[in-house]
Design a protein around this motif. Structure first.
Motif, PDB file in Angstrom:
ATOM      1  N   LYS A  58       0.856  -1.182   0.000  1.00 31.39           N
ATOM      2  CA  LYS A  58       0.000   0.000   0.000  1.00 31.39           C
ATOM      3  C   LYS A  58       0.898   1.240   0.000  1.00 31.39           C
ATOM      4  CE  LYS A  58      -3.749  -2.436   2.050  1.00 31.39           C
ATOM      5  NZ  LYS A  58      -4.816  -2.560   3.011  1.00 31.39           N
ATOM      6  N   LEU A  74      -4.415  -4.806  10.893  1.00 28.13           N
ATOM      7  CA  LEU A  74      -4.306  -5.593   9.659  1.00 28.13           C
ATOM      8  C   LEU A  74      -4.355  -4.754   8.381  1.00 28.13           C
ATOM      9  CD1 LEU A  74      -4.136  -8.565   8.747  1.00 28.13           C
ATOM     10  CD2 LEU A  74      -6.625  -8.601   8.648  1.00 28.13           C
ATOM     11  N   HIS A  82       2.113  -8.691   8.367  1.00 32.70           N
ATOM     12  CA  HIS A  82       0.776  -8.909   7.799  1.00 32.70           C
ATOM     13  C   HIS A  82       0.440 -10.402   7.759  1.00 32.70           C
ATOM     14  CE1 HIS A  82      -2.162  -9.636   4.567  1.00 32.70           C
ATOM     15  NE2 HIS A  82      -2.803  -8.677   5.221  1.00 32.70           N
ATOM     16  N   ARG A  86      -2.744 -11.868   9.646  1.00 39.14           N
ATOM     17  CA  ARG A  86      -3.822 -12.430   8.820  1.00 39.14           C
ATOM     18  C   ARG A  86      -4.098 -13.881   9.234  1.00 39.14           C
ATOM     19  NH1 ARG A  86      -7.172 -10.306   4.325  1.00 39.14           N
ATOM     20  NH2 ARG A  86      -8.214 -12.178   3.698  1.00 39.14           N
ATOM     21  N   ILE A 146     -21.012  -3.198  14.581  1.00 40.90           N
ATOM     22  CA  ILE A 146     -19.586  -3.549  14.671  1.00 40.90           C
ATOM     23  C   ILE A 146     -19.158  -3.492  16.145  1.00 40.90           C
ATOM     24  CG2 ILE A 146     -18.617  -1.238  14.216  1.00 40.90           C
ATOM     25  CD1 ILE A 146     -17.176  -4.492  12.859  1.00 40.90           C
ATOM     26  N   ALA A 262     -12.788  -0.213   9.568  1.00 44.84           N
ATOM     27  CA  ALA A 262     -13.012  -0.931   8.306  1.00 44.84           C
ATOM     28  C   ALA A 262     -14.440  -1.440   8.190  1.00 44.84           C
ATOM     29  CB  ALA A 262     -12.038  -2.110   8.202  1.00 44.84           C
ATOM     30  N   GLY A 263     -15.096  -1.647   9.330  1.00 52.76           N
ATOM     31  CA  GLY A 263     -16.403  -2.315   9.276  1.00 52.76           C
ATOM     32  C   GLY A 263     -17.579  -1.412   9.551  1.00 52.76           C
ATOM     33  N   THR A 266     -18.224   1.397   5.608  1.00 49.13           N
ATOM     34  CA  THR A 266     -18.345   0.540   4.426  1.00 49.13           C
ATOM     35  C   THR A 266     -19.737  -0.078   4.366  1.00 49.13           C
ATOM     36  OG1 THR A 266     -17.286  -1.116   5.826  1.00 49.13           O
ATOM     37  CG2 THR A 266     -15.923  -0.133   4.100  1.00 49.13           C
ATOM     38  N   THR A 270     -23.229   0.965   2.024  1.00 55.32           N
ATOM     39  CA  THR A 270     -23.815  -0.089   1.168  1.00 55.32           C
ATOM     40  C   THR A 270     -25.304  -0.249   1.472  1.00 55.32           C
ATOM     41  OG1 THR A 270     -21.691  -1.240   1.288  1.00 55.32           O
ATOM     42  CG2 THR A 270     -23.517  -2.473   0.362  1.00 55.32           C
ATOM     43  N   THR A 332     -18.116   0.313  -1.877  1.00 59.41           N
ATOM     44  CA  THR A 332     -17.807   1.532  -1.113  1.00 59.41           C
ATOM     45  C   THR A 332     -16.321   1.891  -1.194  1.00 59.41           C
ATOM     46  OG1 THR A 332     -17.958   0.128   0.826  1.00 59.41           O
ATOM     47  CG2 THR A 332     -19.734   1.654   0.491  1.00 59.41           C
ATOM     48  N   THR A 336      -8.511   1.161  -5.191  1.00 61.10           N
ATOM     49  CA  THR A 336      -7.422   1.103  -4.229  1.00 61.10           C
ATOM     50  C   THR A 336      -6.088   1.258  -4.957  1.00 61.10           C
ATOM     51  OG1 THR A 336      -6.539  -0.057  -2.320  1.00 61.10           O
ATOM     52  CG2 THR A 336      -7.223  -1.438  -4.156  1.00 61.10           C
ATOM     53  N   ARG A 338      -1.707   0.594  -5.093  1.00 60.67           N
ATOM     54  CA  ARG A 338      -0.536  -0.157  -4.667  1.00 60.67           C
ATOM     55  C   ARG A 338       0.705   0.542  -5.207  1.00 60.67           C
ATOM     56  NH1 ARG A 338      -3.856  -2.152  -1.822  1.00 60.67           N
ATOM     57  NH2 ARG A 338      -4.408  -4.351  -1.614  1.00 60.67           N
ATOM     58  N   THR A 405     -15.288  -6.009  -5.389  1.00 59.30           N
ATOM     59  CA  THR A 405     -15.678  -5.206  -4.209  1.00 59.30           C
ATOM     60  C   THR A 405     -14.844  -5.506  -2.965  1.00 59.30           C
ATOM     61  OG1 THR A 405     -17.874  -5.082  -5.093  1.00 59.30           O
ATOM     62  CG2 THR A 405     -17.674  -4.658  -2.725  1.00 59.30           C
ATOM     63  N   ARG A 411      -4.696  -9.983   0.530  1.00 58.52           N
ATOM     64  CA  ARG A 411      -5.108  -8.711   1.147  1.00 58.52           C
ATOM     65  C   ARG A 411      -6.562  -8.392   0.828  1.00 58.52           C
ATOM     66  NH1 ARG A 411      -0.642  -5.362   3.651  1.00 58.52           N
ATOM     67  NH2 ARG A 411      -2.491  -4.976   4.906  1.00 58.52           N
ATOM     68  N   CYS A 413     -10.642  -8.384   1.540  1.00 56.15           N
ATOM     69  CA  CYS A 413     -11.340  -7.986   2.762  1.00 56.15           C
ATOM     70  C   CYS A 413     -11.598  -9.204   3.650  1.00 56.15           C
ATOM     71  CB  CYS A 413     -12.662  -7.319   2.407  1.00 56.15           C
ATOM     72  SG  CYS A 413     -13.607  -6.890   3.875  1.00 56.15           S
ATOM     73  N   PHE A 418     -18.690 -11.191   7.142  1.00 56.49           N
ATOM     74  CA  PHE A 418     -19.337 -10.376   8.166  1.00 56.49           C
ATOM     75  C   PHE A 418     -20.234  -9.335   7.485  1.00 56.49           C
ATOM     76  CE2 PHE A 418     -19.614  -6.868  11.138  1.00 56.49           C
ATOM     77  CZ  PHE A 418     -19.433  -7.374  12.415  1.00 56.49           C
TER      78      PHE A 418
HETATM   79  C1  HEM Z   1     -19.416  -3.187   2.433  1.00 57.53           C
HETATM   80  C2  HEM Z   1     -18.522  -3.613   3.259  1.00 57.53           C
HETATM   81  C3  HEM Z   1     -17.049  -3.705   2.995  1.00 57.53           C
HETATM   82  C4  HEM Z   1     -16.334  -3.437   1.859  1.00 57.53           C
HETATM   83  C5  HEM Z   1     -16.860  -2.954   0.512  1.00 57.53           C
HETATM   84  C6  HEM Z   1     -14.941  -3.699   2.161  1.00 57.53           C
HETATM   85  C7  HEM Z   1     -13.915  -3.585   1.246  1.00 57.53           C
HETATM   86  C8  HEM Z   1     -12.593  -3.850   1.532  1.00 57.53           C
HETATM   87  C9  HEM Z   1     -11.526  -3.747   0.577  1.00 57.53           C
HETATM   88  C10 HEM Z   1     -11.661  -3.336  -0.879  1.00 57.53           C
HETATM   89  C11 HEM Z   1     -10.385  -4.076   1.222  1.00 57.53           C
HETATM   90  C12 HEM Z   1      -8.974  -4.086   0.632  1.00 57.53           C
HETATM   91  C13 HEM Z   1      -8.368  -2.709   0.714  1.00 57.53           C
HETATM   92  C14 HEM Z   1      -6.978  -2.667   0.131  1.00 57.53           C
HETATM   93  O1  HEM Z   1      -6.196  -3.603   0.351  1.00 57.53           O
HETATM   94  O2  HEM Z   1      -6.667  -1.697  -0.529  1.00 57.53           O
HETATM   95  C15 HEM Z   1     -10.724  -4.407   2.581  1.00 57.53           C
HETATM   96  C16 HEM Z   1      -9.813  -4.803   3.536  1.00 57.53           C
HETATM   97  C17 HEM Z   1     -10.149  -5.061   4.839  1.00 57.53           C
HETATM   98  N1  HEM Z   1     -11.407  -5.075   5.388  1.00 57.53           N
HETATM   99 FE1  HEM Z   1     -13.142  -4.692   4.405  1.00 57.53          FE
HETATM  100  N2  HEM Z   1     -14.844  -4.094   3.462  1.00 57.53           N
HETATM  101  C18 HEM Z   1     -16.100  -4.128   4.007  1.00 57.53           C
HETATM  102  C19 HEM Z   1     -16.439  -4.501   5.294  1.00 57.53           C
HETATM  103  C20 HEM Z   1     -15.558  -4.897   6.264  1.00 57.53           C
HETATM  104  C21 HEM Z   1     -15.916  -5.314   7.597  1.00 57.53           C
HETATM  105  C22 HEM Z   1     -17.351  -5.424   8.112  1.00 57.53           C
HETATM  106  C23 HEM Z   1     -14.761  -5.568   8.265  1.00 57.53           C
HETATM  107  C24 HEM Z   1     -14.528  -6.035   9.676  1.00 57.53           C
HETATM  108  C25 HEM Z   1     -15.449  -6.444  10.493  1.00 57.53           C
HETATM  109  C26 HEM Z   1     -13.662  -5.328   7.336  1.00 57.53           C
HETATM  110  C27 HEM Z   1     -12.327  -5.487   7.636  1.00 57.53           C
HETATM  111  C28 HEM Z   1     -11.307  -5.360   6.717  1.00 57.53           C
HETATM  112  C29 HEM Z   1      -9.903  -5.551   7.062  1.00 57.53           C
HETATM  113  C30 HEM Z   1      -9.347  -5.878   8.443  1.00 57.53           C
HETATM  114  C31 HEM Z   1      -9.181  -5.383   5.874  1.00 57.53           C
HETATM  115  C32 HEM Z   1      -7.665  -5.532   5.681  1.00 57.53           C
HETATM  116  C33 HEM Z   1      -7.371  -6.943   5.227  1.00 57.53           C
HETATM  117  C34 HEM Z   1      -5.887  -7.189   4.937  1.00 57.53           C
HETATM  118  O3  HEM Z   1      -5.199  -6.265   4.480  1.00 57.53           O
HETATM  119  O4  HEM Z   1      -5.447  -8.324   5.157  1.00 57.53           O
HETATM  120  N3  HEM Z   1     -14.194  -4.934   6.144  1.00 57.53           N
HETATM  121  N4  HEM Z   1     -12.074  -4.264   2.744  1.00 57.53           N
END
Ligand code: HEM
Length: 473
Positions: A58, A74, A82, A86, A146, A262-263, A266, A270, A332, A336, A338, A405, A411, A413, A418
């Protein structure tokens, strides 16, 4: 092709995808003739996100800014840290644990429906009679969700806003021009410029994030102590992380902050987009309501041993089609970025270290080449198998990298399951209870925002209560 900031995010790459349907990768000339790449097709996307994932990181300055708020959770860590996080966080999100969360999602969804009903014709309500501003309620219910399902704390923001931790968190997340400026200057390597501007937002942010960390730490320590004394098993994600014994208190705080950030927005935006799409497609709305009422008759309790709420919600084809189509059309995180961490290559083309790479999630999700000529139409039936009438996972798209999405690879989501479960519950409770229309039938919201996007002027809905269905739950 020149890289310029175009709003709303993702429209420009969608034009490129339509104009160059066979291009997997486009080279862009950016600021001061710097170069960047944009991934448009499956092969390039697969290399950047999956097969060569650890060649790309990133953008460090943006991640550094996020780390001020999220800590080293994370979302921002890289490399071996990471991988470690993870591996040890993933089990908390496994499908069995998500299933345990459905009753929590359902109860809160019904709570917010009842609050909206009570507010609909209330004289002190800020909206006209029969109208509700969903952009007021959606962030509250998803913060509560959340809170309970993520960390085991009910903030009760749907009822009032008195929880200090939630208040501090909301203060930091409030959209403010100065914060956007601070973010932009940090990313450009010019944070020093904040010192000569007439604002103390940089110091304000430090104070607020220190306070938030302190409150979270206290919460984590208390929760650990309570878990030890009571020996009770809770369904929330934080309890699972504590039980796993892989993280120190400070590392747990980083993950708490990460889950909240993050949660929250987003899923809230939606949910708003889902109601927008349904308000614009009344016939799909009616079919969905019928399905909801057939599968969830009044009077069933989410806590009853005899029903498996998760199984019911997951088995409803229209509900799942509506949710998947909303995730697809309104991701949402619309795009992204890199950066190449070392000299590498994509599809055989050399990519020097530090090259910026855009992954245009919104654009790929709407690609006519991958989704067909009606790629921008709201059509939940593309997620339903014609022969069996059951949900399918592909939406009828070509290949594995058409639905972006939640991204793909190491990496992607971690909260996908959830978020899907939460949206199912929210949409089912809301559509089961209300018939909805846009307050202004000509309203066509733009997608607003940089990291996450939401409807530009909120989501004012005309609502009609349909019977007493939700109260019975
Ligand atoms: C509409 C709901 C959601 C969308 C559209 C969404 C989308 C994303 C996207 C696109 C990424 C990758 C970002 C990147 O690497 O540039 C991401 C990563 C992540 N999301 Fe979500 N997310 C949503 C809901 C959630 C929820 C509910 C949680 C936790 C309860 C969550 C936790 C995370 C975490 C911890 C990462 C990092 C994962 C990693 O790098 O290993 N997200 N999400």
């Amino acid at each position: 092709m020149h890289l310029r900031v175009a709003r709303p995010i993702g429209e420009e790459p969608l034009k490129w995808i339509k104009g160059h349907p066979d291009a997997d990768l486009i080279r862009l000339r950016g600021f001061l003739d710097s170069e960047a790449l944009c991934m448009l097709g499956p092969q390039a996307i697969a290399e950047v996100l999956v097969t060569k994932n650890y060649d790309f990181i990133k953008p460090p300055k943006a991640a550094g800014f996020l780390a001020r708020v999220l800590g080293n959770g994370l979302v921002v860590v890289e490399g071996d840290v990471h991988k470690f996080q993870r591996k040890h966080i993933q089990p908390s999100f496994n499908f069995r644990h998500i299933k345990e969360l459905y009753p929590i999602f359902w109860r809160k969804s019904i709570d917010v429906v009842e609050r909206i009903k009570a507010d609909l014709f209330d004289e002190v309500s800020k909206t006209p009679p029969g109208v509700s501003e969903l952009s007021f309620w959606a962030p509250k219910v998803t913060l509560d969700l959340i809170g309970i399902a993520g960390i085991g704390r009910d903030f009760h923001t749907v009822i009032h806003n008195e929880d200090e931790l939630a208040q501090t968190y909301e203060k930091i997340m409030e959209p403010k021009f100065e914060i956007f400026l601070l973010f932009s200057l940090t990313v450009l390597g010019a944070r020093w410029a904040m010192k000569i501007l007439p604002t103390n937002v940089d110091r304000w942010l430090t104070l607020q994030t220190d306070k938030l960390r302190h409150l979270c730490r206290q919460f984590v320590v208390d929760k650990k102590r309570l878990m030890k004394i009571s020996g009770e098993e809770s369904a929330d994600l934080l309890s699972k992380l504590i039980q796993s014994n892989n993280f120190s208190d400070d590392e747990l705080v980083d993950q708490v902050l990460t889950f909240l950030a993050a949660g929250h927005e987003t899923t809230s935006s939606t949910f708003e987009w889902a109601t927008y799409l349904l308000a614009r497609h009344p016939e799909i709305q009616s079919r969905l309501r019928k399905e909801i009422r057939e599968h969830l008759p009044p009077g069933i309790s989410p806590d009853s041993e005899d029903i498996d709420l998760g199984e019911i919600l997951e088995s409803m084809p229209i509900l799942n089609g509506v949710c998947s189509e909303t995730f697809r059309l309104y991701p949402t995180v619309a795009q992204t970025l890199r950066v190449a961490a070392r000299d590498t290559s994509i599809m055989g083309y050399p990519v020097p270290k530090d090259t910026l790479i855009a992954v245009p999630i919104y654009a790929v999700n709407r690609s006519p080449k991958l989704w067909g000529p009606d790629s921008e139409a709201f059509d939940p039936s593309r997620w339903i198998d014609r022969d069996t009438g059951k949900s399918n996972n592909s939406g009828g798209a070509v290949g594995n990298y058409s639905f972006m999405t939640f991204l793909h690879g190491p990496r992607s989501c971690i909260g996908q399951g959830f978020a899907r479960a939460e949206l199912r519950a929210l949409v089912a409770a809301f559509v089961g209870a209300f018939e909805m229309d846009l307050e202004d039938e000509n309203y066509r919201p733009l997608r607003m925002g940089v990291v996450t996007t939401k409807p530009s002027k909120g989501m004012p809905l005309k609502l009609k209560v349909v019977g007493d269905w939700s109260k019975a739950h």
